[in-house]
Design a protein around this motif. Structure first.
Motif, PDB file in Angstrom:
ATOM      1  N   ALA A 291     -10.194  -9.588 -45.057  1.00  0.00           N
ATOM      2  CA  ALA A 291     -10.709  -8.750 -45.784  1.00  0.00           C
ATOM      3  C   ALA A 291     -10.478  -7.325 -45.540  1.00  0.00           C
ATOM      4  N   PHE A 292      -9.961  -6.221 -46.190  1.00  0.00           N
ATOM      5  CA  PHE A 292      -9.528  -4.927 -45.874  1.00  0.00           C
ATOM      6  C   PHE A 292     -10.295  -4.196 -46.896  1.00  0.00           C
ATOM      7  N   VAL A 312      -8.424 -10.369 -49.092  1.00  0.00           N
ATOM      8  CA  VAL A 312      -8.906  -9.187 -50.514  1.00  0.00           C
ATOM      9  C   VAL A 312      -8.736  -8.035 -49.620  1.00  0.00           C
ATOM     10  N   ILE A 313      -8.121  -7.112 -50.689  1.00  0.00           N
ATOM     11  CA  ILE A 313      -8.004  -5.621 -50.401  1.00  0.00           C
ATOM     12  C   ILE A 313      -8.751  -4.742 -51.355  1.00  0.00           C
ATOM     13  N   ALA A 326       2.435 -14.351 -49.180  1.00  0.00           N
ATOM     14  CA  ALA A 326       1.096 -14.694 -49.281  1.00  0.00           C
ATOM     15  C   ALA A 326       0.264 -15.339 -50.505  1.00  0.00           C
ATOM     16  N   ASN A 327      -0.690 -16.307 -50.267  1.00  0.00           N
ATOM     17  CA  ASN A 327      -1.205 -17.034 -51.506  1.00  0.00           C
ATOM     18  C   ASN A 327      -2.824 -16.286 -51.442  1.00  0.00           C
ATOM     19  N   GLY A 328      -2.969 -16.152 -52.809  1.00  0.00           N
ATOM     20  CA  GLY A 328      -4.512 -15.920 -53.179  1.00  0.00           C
ATOM     21  C   GLY A 328      -4.879 -14.551 -52.823  1.00  0.00           C
ATOM     22  N   ILE A 329      -3.912 -13.612 -52.805  1.00  0.00           N
ATOM     23  CA  ILE A 329      -4.209 -12.194 -52.356  1.00  0.00           C
ATOM     24  C   ILE A 329      -4.791 -11.489 -53.752  1.00  0.00           C
ATOM     25  N   THR A 330      -5.911 -10.691 -53.520  1.00  0.00           N
ATOM     26  CA  THR A 330      -6.395  -9.838 -54.631  1.00  0.00           C
ATOM     27  C   THR A 330      -6.714  -8.507 -53.971  1.00  0.00           C
ATOM     28  N   LYS A 331      -6.347  -7.502 -54.866  1.00  0.00           N
ATOM     29  CA  LYS A 331      -6.422  -6.007 -54.468  1.00  0.00           C
ATOM     30  C   LYS A 331      -7.370  -5.403 -55.585  1.00  0.00           C
ATOM     31  N   ILE A 332      -8.165  -4.758 -55.428  1.00  0.00           N
ATOM     32  CA  ILE A 332      -9.073  -4.226 -56.400  1.00  0.00           C
ATOM     33  C   ILE A 332      -9.351  -2.529 -56.227  1.00  0.00           C
ATOM     34  N   ASN A 333      -9.143  -1.883 -57.095  1.00  0.00           N
ATOM     35  CA  ASN A 333      -9.273  -0.466 -57.004  1.00  0.00           C
ATOM     36  C   ASN A 333      -8.699   0.079 -55.692  1.00  0.00           C
ATOM     37  N   VAL A 344      -5.948  -2.226 -60.307  1.00  0.00           N
ATOM     38  CA  VAL A 344      -6.884  -3.344 -60.381  1.00  0.00           C
ATOM     39  C   VAL A 344      -5.925  -4.344 -60.568  1.00  0.00           C
ATOM     40  N   THR A 345      -5.552  -5.145 -59.342  1.00  0.00           N
ATOM     41  CA  THR A 345      -4.486  -6.290 -59.437  1.00  0.00           C
ATOM     42  C   THR A 345      -4.865  -7.454 -58.767  1.00  0.00           C
TER      43      THR A 345
END
Length: 450
Positions: A291-292, A312-313, A326-333, A344-345
Motif C-alpha cells: 500500500a502506497f 493499492v496506491i 502486476a495483478n490486482g493493482i488499484t490506484k485511487i485519486n 481514479v483507475t
C-alpha cells in the motif's frame, strides 16, 4: 535527571545496589561490564555521566534487567548532529561509550536464553570505524523482550543495531550514522515500533532480512546508498509500515523490495516524501499486498512488475505509475503525471472488460482475464501485452449488426478457430493459457450462436 532524584557529591559514587555509577570502576579494564556485574541479580540502572567510557570487550547483561542511563550527548558544533568526520574525530560530547577494538563481535549484546529487557537512554555509542563490530546486538543467542532505546546515537559500526530474536521493542529518537548497515532485522524480530528515526551515511540504512510487525513513525533516511532494503533471506517479511519518512539523497534507491529468497507481504508506505531516486522491485517469490498512501514522490516512477499482487496506491503524487504484469493493482485519486492529473483507475484483473475492435488489435492483460469485444470489422487479435505466465485469458467476441466479421489469431496463439455461422449479433468465446510467450488454447471454441 539521569539519577532519578538522587544527588551525587564529589566522589560519592554508587558502587553497589540497584543504581551503580560507572565511574566507580574507571580503573577496570571494562568499566561498564564491571558496573553491571555489581548490580543485584535482578538488575538495575547503570549511570553514565558526562564522560567517555571505553568498551574493550563485549558488554553482556546476562540475565539481569539493565538500564544504561546517560546524561545526553551532542556534537561540538552547536549541539547539531554532525557529519561523519566529526564523529570519527571524536567530536561527540556528553555520555559516550567508545569502542576501539574492531575485532569485537558486538559492543553491547544480549546472549542469555532467559535474558530480560535492555533499556538504553540518552547516550552515544561510537564504533571503531572499521572491522565487523555490531553496536547493539539485541536478541542474538537469547530472546530480548521489550527493549527500549531513547535518544541514542549509534555510529561508525559495521552494523549499527541488529534486531534478531527480539520482541515488542520500542525506540524513540534513534540516530544511526556512518555504518555499513544501519539497522538490521533478522531471525524472529517481531513487533518493533520506532518513533523518529534518523539513518544517515550508511551503505544500507535499514535492512530487513526477516521480521514481522515492524513500524516506523517519523524520521529521516538520508545520504545512504540504499535507504531501505527489504530482502528476506532468513524468512518472509510481513506487516511492515513506514509513515512520515523523509527520503533524501539515497544514491541507489530509497526503497528496494527483493523477494529473491522469500516473499514480502503487507508493506505500507504512507505520508512520506522524497525529491529524488526511487523505489525498485525484484520479484521471485512474490510481493503481495503493498500500500502506497498519500506520498509526495513527484520524481519517482513507480514501476510495478509481474509477481506483485493486490497493491493499492491511494492519493499522493508520482512522476508516473507503470504496470508491467502486476495483478490486482488499484490506484485511487493519484496524481501520476498522466493527462488530466488526478485519476481514479483500477488496474487490476477486473471480472470483465469490453470494447469495440476491428483491424489489428492488441489486448492488454492488465484489464482482466475476461475480455469482451464487439467486432465491427474483420479483426486480427495479437497476443496480449503485460502477460502473466500460468494464467488464462478468455475472449467473448460478439458480431455487430452487420455480422460476417472474420477473426484471425496473431503469432503466439495456438488456436483451433472457425468462423462458421458468424452472422449478425452472434457470440463466440475461446480461452487461452499463457506459457511464456505462447498462448495455448484451453478447451474448445464455443461455436457462434445467439
Amino acid at each position: 535527571a539521569f539519577t532519578d532524584g538522587l544527588t551525587l557529591y564529589g566522589n560519592d559514587l554508587i558502587t553497589k545496589g540497584p543504581r551503580v555509577d560507572v565511574r566507580a570502576y574507571s580503573s577496570d579494564a571494562n568499566p561498564l561490564q564491571s558496573a553491571i556485574d555489581n548490580l543485584p541479580t535482578s538488575g538495575g540502572m547503570i549511570l553514565v555521566p558526562d564522560n567517555s567510557v571505553t568498551i574493550t570487550a563485549a558488554i553482556d547483561p546476562g540475565e539481569k534487567q539493565v538500564i544504561i542511563q546517560g546524561h545526553g550527548w551532542k556534537t561540538l558544533v552547536g549541539g547539531v548532529f554532525g557529519n561523519s568526520q566529526w564523529v570519527a574525530a571524536g567530536g561527540i560530547t556528553g555520555s559516550v561509550l567508545r569502542v576501539t577494538n574492531n575485532a569485537l563481535a558486538a559492543a553491547i549484546k544480549t546472549s542469555n536464553a532467559t535474558y530480560r529487557n535492555l533499556i538504553i537512554r540518552d547516550l552515544a555509542i561510537l564504533g571503531p570505524g572499521s572491522g565487523t563490530t555490531i553496536g547493539i546486538d539485541s536478541g542474538t543467542g537469547g530472546q530480548n523482550n521489550e527493549p527500549y532505546f531513547q535518544n541514542v546515537l549509534v555510529a561508525n559500526f559495521a552494523t549499527g543495531i541488529r534486531i534478531n530474536d527480539s520482541l515488542s521493542g520500542q525506540a524513540y529518537r534513534l540516530y544511526i550514522k556512518g555504518c555499513t548497515t544501519g539497522l538490521l532485522f533478522s531471525g524472529a524480530a517481531t513487533d518493533w515500533q520506532f518513533y523518529r528515526i534518523d539513518v544517515q551515511n550508511c551503505t544500507t540504512g535499514i535492512k530487513g532480512s526477516a521480521g514481522s510487525g515492524i513500524g516506523f513513525f517519523g524520521g529521516l533516511i538520508q545520504s545512504n546508498a540504499t535507504g531501505i532494503l527489504l530482502q528476506p533471506i532468513v524468512a518472509g517479511i510481513e506487516s511492515w509500515s513506514f509513515d512520515r519518512i523523509w527520503f533524501e539523497g539515497n544514491s541507489t534507491s530509497n526503497i528496494t523490495f527483493d523477494s529473491t529468497n522469500y516473499a514480502i507481504s503487507g508493506v505500507t508506505v504512507s505520508n512520506s516524501r522524497t525529491s529524488n531516486y526511487g523505489i525498485t522491485f525484484t520479484v521471485v517469490n512474490g510481493i503481495n499486498r503493498l500500500a502506497f498512501i498519500q506520498n509526495q514522490f513527484s520524481s519517482v516512477t513507480l514501476a510495478l512488475v509481474a509477481g506483485m499482487n493486490q497493491a493499492v496506491i491511494i492519493g499522493g503524487q508520482y512522476a508516473a505509475i507503470t504496470n508491467n504484469g502486476a495483478n490486482g493493482i488499484t490506484k485511487i485519486n493519484v496524481n501520476d503525471g498522466a493527462t488530466g492529473g488526478y485519476t481514479v483507475t483500477n488496474l487490476s484483473q477486473q471480472r470483465y472488460y469490453n470494447d469495440n475492435v476491428s483491424g489489428t488489435f492488441t489486448p492488454d492483460y492488465i484489464y482482466g482475464e475476461n475480455q469482451e469485444y464487439l467486432i465491427t470489422g474483420n479483426v486480427t487479435i495479437n497476443v496480449p501485452t503485460n502477460p502473466v505466465t500460468g494464467t488464462n485469458i478468455t475472449y467473448l467476441l460478439r458480431q455487430d449488426g452487420t455480422g460476417g466479421r472474420s477473426v484471425t489469431w496473431g503469432t503466439g496463439y495456438h488456436a483451433s478457430w472457425l468462423d462458421n455461422n458468424n452472422t449478425a449479433n452472434r457470440y463466440s468465446s475461446i480461452t487461452f493459457r499463457c506459457i511464456g510467450s505462447q498462448w495455448i488454447q484451453v478447451g474448445a471454441q464455443m461455436p457462434w450462436s445467439n
